[in-house]
Design an enzyme around this catalytic site. Sequence first.
Site, short mmCIF file in Angstrom:
data_model
loop_
_atom_site.label_atom_id
_atom_site.label_comp_id
_atom_site.label_asym_id
_atom_site.label_seq_id
_atom_site.Cartn_x
_atom_site.Cartn_y
_atom_site.Cartn_z
N HIS A 203 -53.03 2.61 160.88
CA HIS A 203 -54.43 2.63 160.45
C HIS A 203 -55.19 3.77 161.12
O HIS A 203 -56.14 4.30 160.56
CB HIS A 203 -55.07 1.27 160.72
CG HIS A 203 -54.72 0.29 159.66
ND1 HIS A 203 -54.79 -1.06 159.83
CD2 HIS A 203 -54.27 0.48 158.40
CE1 HIS A 203 -54.43 -1.67 158.70
NE2 HIS A 203 -54.10 -0.76 157.84
N CYS A 521 -45.62 29.99 147.94
CA CYS A 521 -46.61 29.09 148.55
C CYS A 521 -46.23 28.67 149.97
O CYS A 521 -46.80 27.73 150.51
CB CYS A 521 -46.82 27.86 147.67
SG CYS A 521 -45.31 26.97 147.31
C1 PEP Z 1 -42.23 25.47 151.58
O1 PEP Z 1 -41.16 24.93 151.85
O2 PEP Z 1 -42.46 26.69 151.73
C2 PEP Z 1 -43.34 24.67 151.05
C3 PEP Z 1 -44.45 25.23 150.62
O3 PEP Z 1 -43.18 23.34 151.06
P1 PEP Z 1 -43.44 22.42 152.36
O4 PEP Z 1 -43.98 23.31 153.44
O5 PEP Z 1 -44.38 21.37 151.92
O6 PEP Z 1 -42.07 21.92 152.62
#
Ligand code: PEP
Length: 598
Positions: A203, A521
């Site tokens: 929590h 990303c």
């Molecule tokens: C990654 O692996 O670069 C990614 C963006 O995913 P996560 O960091 O959530 O594993």
Amino acid sequence: MTCPDQQDNRPPPARALQGIGVSPGIVAATVVVFKRRTVRAGWHHLPPDHIEHEVDRFAGAIKAAGDELLLLREKLADDLADALSIIDSHLLMLKDKMIVERTIGIIRHKNVNAEWALAQALSEIKERFDRIDDSYIRERFTDIKHVADRVFGLLSGREHQPFAGEGQAVILVANDFSPEDTLRMQAGNVHGFLTEKGGVTSHTAIVARALGLPAVVGLEHATSLLTTGDAIILDGGSGQIVLDPAPEEMRRVQEENRCDGLLADELARYIHLSSETADGVAVRLSANIETLAELPAVLHFGSDGIGLFRSELDYFNNRRPPNEEQLVAIYQQLLAAMSPHPVTVRTLDVGGDKFLNRFPGNKAWLDRERNPALGLRSIRFSLYEREIFRSQLRALFRASVHGRLRILLPLVSAPAELRQAKEIVAEVLAELAENGYSVAQGVELGIMVEVPSAVVMADVFAAEVDFFAIGTNDLIQFSLAIDRGNQYVAHLYEPFHPAVLRMIRQTVEAGHACNISVSLCGEMASDPLCVPVLLGMGLDELSMRPAVVPRIRRLLRHCRSDELRQISRQALQCGDSDQVRDMLARQLPALCPKEFYQ
Ligand code: PEP
Ligand code: MG
């Protein structure tokens, strides 16, 4: 063969510690280690004529604990529904027979003081909880302990210790915090917290997420490893703590956190400009987020969309995975808030470092994996627990009419996995149509390219998906075999390793050969030193922490695409990462001012 110098040549362990990130956000501040004075429940035998007085003293402490909770509840904003219900459950515990009647019974029958009786009642409750198989229910004992601690404190006349001094921003470190402690942190200048105990479904973690307070839990010995006054960077998403970071790194994180017009004027200009190179090549700069609470920052810093919505956290708040309706509500808000920009939602990426063993429920695979990094995780988990996957897909498609949705499958390593997932997608779409739901046209389906096999097979995958998102966080770990949370090898985690750069290039080329867009990303996209190399490889989108968008946009707009291509070409010719860094140190000053990429 002996290696006498081995000891001396070993690199010092990186100053990084790994806990469990439970509430996202990156903060930099000095530590205050918060040590509670433990109340010893000493045993005192009481004369018979003192017994009723002792019962009254205990009842008084229970009442005072309830009053404190009610007061805290009154101060809470209505939108903190999760926090309100947790306080309500603690109020109910103050009426629980197993705590109240049992303690009074022990005082009366054993002629003992209230503290000792309460400790006895608590240990009986703990014994019962220890016998429960369901880890989620077992974890609820922590709440009973937090409530009992409050009563112990009142019995001993202890005052609440203030959490932080005046003015200075701090990160609190303790063995544990209760949900109510976390709520009290709102009043101080507390920027995040770290505990030795706790889990994702605790929590305390839920309240931290509701408040948007970055938090890392489950870091054993944190109160001995850290000392008040230490400077740290805490990453509530990855669970990583960087100890004693370089002052410029501290400043960078602190600057990124200063929202609302406090960005240097020079950088703030870039919030509203378009994302394109000096010669007009458009590159989408989007944001990585994990909760709806981050949407204001996404909009404030002018992202061109959401390049990665990590959907995991919505699965950890309750005993059961969220139901379809709850998910529809979340995805609908996300899509509507960002429309007409695209929103990329990654399907559940549990497993590995993302708490599969803490996933709600009581499943056979809980706690059983010997090597979770290579285990039942990400898309494999979704293909194993199909109803959870189908429910998430149904929710996504139902919400799709509210904006521009892209669905991203994590850690795909073989074409067969993608094909199975696509079959399930087709079934879900048919089911929705049958039940009369409208679904947006043109929802895109893509995969994360984050294991080497996906890179090698990128040409095959590219023919079967609408987009790629390169996840360099995992791709670097898997291709270099480096766990960056491991302090002994974390220094080997190297984004500029030529193998990593070549894999990114190969993925971009394979994607573009099939006319699909390729984004990146991982953390690399937030690092201005990496960005020129990435841009020169022709990535269509970079997705990053929301607050760094203006900085990366400034860099993008100052560079010409031919200059960036030249930088990438040179980086790809380097034989090791040091050569890449040396080359960048020589070449980048000709492209833009130093502060743009440092
Ligand atoms: C990654 O692996 O670069 C990614 C963006 O995913 P996560 O960091 O959530 O594993
Ligand atoms: Mg990943």
